[in-house]
Scaffold this motif. Structure first.
Motif, PDB file in Angstrom:
ATOM      1  N   TYR A  28       1.047  -1.077  -0.036  1.00 25.89           N
ATOM      2  CA  TYR A  28       0.356  -0.074   0.260  1.00 25.89           C
ATOM      3  C   TYR A  28       0.600   1.552   0.268  1.00 25.89           C
ATOM      4  CZ  TYR A  28      -3.322  -2.888   1.998  1.00 25.89           C
ATOM      5  OH  TYR A  28      -4.565  -4.134   2.689  1.00 25.89           O
ATOM      6  N   GLN A  38       0.606   5.401   1.018  1.00 27.60           N
ATOM      7  CA  GLN A  38      -0.607   5.778   2.516  1.00 27.60           C
ATOM      8  C   GLN A  38      -0.086   7.480   2.226  1.00 27.60           C
ATOM      9  OE1 GLN A  38       0.282   5.542   6.752  1.00 27.60           O
ATOM     10  NE2 GLN A  38      -2.106   5.886   6.947  1.00 27.60           N
ATOM     11  N   LEU A  45      -5.688  10.724   2.100  1.00 30.17           N
ATOM     12  CA  LEU A  45      -6.160  10.073   1.329  1.00 30.17           C
ATOM     13  C   LEU A  45      -6.379   8.306   1.539  1.00 30.17           C
ATOM     14  CD1 LEU A  45      -4.082  11.286  -2.058  1.00 30.17           C
ATOM     15  CD2 LEU A  45      -6.084  11.008  -1.933  1.00 30.17           C
ATOM     16  N   GLY A  46      -5.541   8.187   2.421  1.00 30.67           N
ATOM     17  CA  GLY A  46      -5.138   7.026   3.578  1.00 30.67           C
ATOM     18  C   GLY A  46      -4.810   5.607   2.633  1.00 30.67           C
ATOM     19  N   LEU A  47      -5.253   4.430   3.381  1.00 34.57           N
ATOM     20  CA  LEU A  47      -4.183   3.619   2.131  1.00 34.57           C
ATOM     21  C   LEU A  47      -4.816   3.283   1.044  1.00 34.57           C
ATOM     22  CD1 LEU A  47      -3.926   3.533   5.526  1.00 34.57           C
ATOM     23  CD2 LEU A  47      -2.808   1.273   4.384  1.00 34.57           C
ATOM     24  N   ARG A  48      -4.208   3.067  -0.268  1.00 30.83           N
ATOM     25  CA  ARG A  48      -4.207   2.301  -1.501  1.00 30.83           C
ATOM     26  C   ARG A  48      -3.937   1.934  -1.707  1.00 30.83           C
ATOM     27  NH1 ARG A  48      -3.756   7.456  -5.228  1.00 30.83           N
ATOM     28  NH2 ARG A  48      -1.807   8.056  -3.325  1.00 30.83           N
ATOM     29  N   GLY A  90      -3.501  -3.640  -7.877  1.00 26.72           N
ATOM     30  CA  GLY A  90      -4.234  -3.280  -6.838  1.00 26.72           C
ATOM     31  C   GLY A  90      -5.082  -1.588  -7.696  1.00 26.72           C
ATOM     32  N   ASP A  91      -5.355  -0.875  -6.572  1.00 27.60           N
ATOM     33  CA  ASP A  91      -6.055  -0.141  -7.586  1.00 27.60           C
ATOM     34  C   ASP A  91      -4.867   0.776  -8.094  1.00 27.60           C
ATOM     35  OD1 ASP A  91      -7.776  -0.221  -4.208  1.00 27.60           O
ATOM     36  OD2 ASP A  91      -9.016  -0.173  -5.752  1.00 27.60           O
ATOM     37  N   MET A 143       4.882   7.436   2.391  1.00 25.02           N
ATOM     38  CA  MET A 143       4.999   6.182   2.855  1.00 25.02           C
ATOM     39  C   MET A 143       4.327   4.886   2.568  1.00 25.02           C
ATOM     40  SD  MET A 143       5.451   4.605   6.517  1.00 25.02           S
ATOM     41  CE  MET A 143       5.660   5.536   7.719  1.00 25.02           C
ATOM     42  N   LEU A 181       3.669   0.967   2.772  1.00 22.37           N
ATOM     43  CA  LEU A 181       3.351   0.118   4.179  1.00 22.37           C
ATOM     44  C   LEU A 181       3.307  -1.829   2.994  1.00 22.37           C
ATOM     45  CD1 LEU A 181       0.462   2.016   6.005  1.00 22.37           C
ATOM     46  CD2 LEU A 181       3.099   1.488   7.310  1.00 22.37           C
TER      47      LEU A 181
END
Lengths: 114, 111
Positions: free
Chosen positions: A35, A37, A41-44, A58-59, A88, A90
Motif C-alpha cells: 500500500y 499512504q 487519501l488513506g491507504l491505497r 491493486g487500485d 509512505m 506499507l
C-alpha cells in the motif's frame, strides 16, 4: 506474533532511479500486500499476491511492479522513480488465499524522491 | 473515492472520556475491520465484525455494524493517553478480494 519487516524506515532517491522496497514476513502467510499512504487519501492498494510468483494489480499499479519469488518475501519496484511517488509505503501479510483475514503490517518505508 | 469514510476526521478528548468514531461505506460488504496506527508506525488490527453481526466487544472496544445504513462505529471507553492514534475502518468485498480503507480518524487523548 507475526512480524512483517520492511528493509528501510527512510529512503531518499533521485528521479529516474530504479527503487526496490523489500518486505519479509515470518509467519508463512500466503497473502502479501503493498500500500501507499498519503495524507487525506488513506491507504491505497498498489499490488497484492496470494501465492508465490502470483501477483495482482491493486487500485494504483501504474509506475510500480512487484516480485514474489519466495513465500516470505514481497518486493515493490519503482521502475523509474518520480516525485509523485514520494509517500509512505506499507507492506502487509495475511493468512489463507482469497479470504478476509486480518492483515499484519510492517512499520512502513517513508520514501522521498528528489 | 474511498469505500470507507470516517467521521470525524479528528477528535480531541480528555483522558477517561469515551471516544466514538464512525465509518460509512458505499457498497455491500462481507465484513468490516478496524485498525489503529500510531504516528510513524504500521497499522495494527483491532477487531473484525462480520456482516451478519450487529455488535462486537474486545476489551475497551465496542464495534457496531448497521448494514442497512452501511455504517459502523468504534467506541473506545475510558480512554487513555496511550489511545492517541489514527483509527481506520476497512471493508472487505468478496467481489474484489481486497480491503478498502477509509481515510481515518485522528484521535488525541489529553492527559
Amino acid at each position: 506474533d507475526v512480524k512483517v519487516t520492511q528493509s528501510s524506515r527512510y529512503l531518499v532517491k533521485r528521479t529516474g532511479e530504479k527503487v526496490f522496497l523489500e518486505c519479509v514476513q515470518d509467519m508463512d502467510h500466503e497473502n502479501m500486500f503493498w500500500y501507499r499512504q498519503d495524507p487525506g487519501l488513506g491507504l491505497r492498494l498498489i499490488y497484492f499476491s496470494y501465492d508465490v510468483k502470483m501477483k495482482e494489480k491493486g487500485d494504483i499499479p501504474e509506475g510500480y511492479s512487484v516480485s514474489r519469488e519466495k513465500k516470505e518475501r514481497f518486493s515493490l519496484i519503482l521502475e523509474s522513480a518520480s516525485t509523485n511517488q514520494t509517500s509512505m509505503y506499507l507492506c502487509a501479510s495475511s493468512l489463507g488465499g482469497r479470504t478476509n483475514q486480518p492483515q499484519h503490517f510492517g512499520d512502513g518505508t517513508r520514501l522521498s524522491i528528489l | 473515492s474511498q469505500q470507507g469514510e470516517e467521521d470525524p476526521q479528528a477528535l480531541s478528548i480528555q483522558e477517561g472520556e469515551n471516544a466514538t468514531m464512525n465509518c460509512s461505506y458505499k457498497t455491500s460488504i462481507n465484513n468490516l475491520q478496524w485498525y489503529r496506527q500510531n504516528s510513524g508506525r504500521g497499522l495494527v488490527h483491532l477487531i473484525l465484525i462480520r456482516s451478519n453481526e450487529r455488535e462486537k466487544h474486545s476489551g475497551r472496544l465496542r464495534v457496531t455494524l448497521d448494514t442497512s445504513k452501511k455504517s459502523s462505529s468504534l467506541l473506545i471507553t475510558a480512554s487513555r493517553a496511550a489511545d492517541t492514534a489514527s483509527y481506520f475502518c476497512a471493508s472487505w468485498m468478496d467481489s474484489s478480494y481486497k480491503l478498502i480503507f477509509g481515510s481515518g480518524t485522528r484521535l488525541l487523548v489529553r492527559p
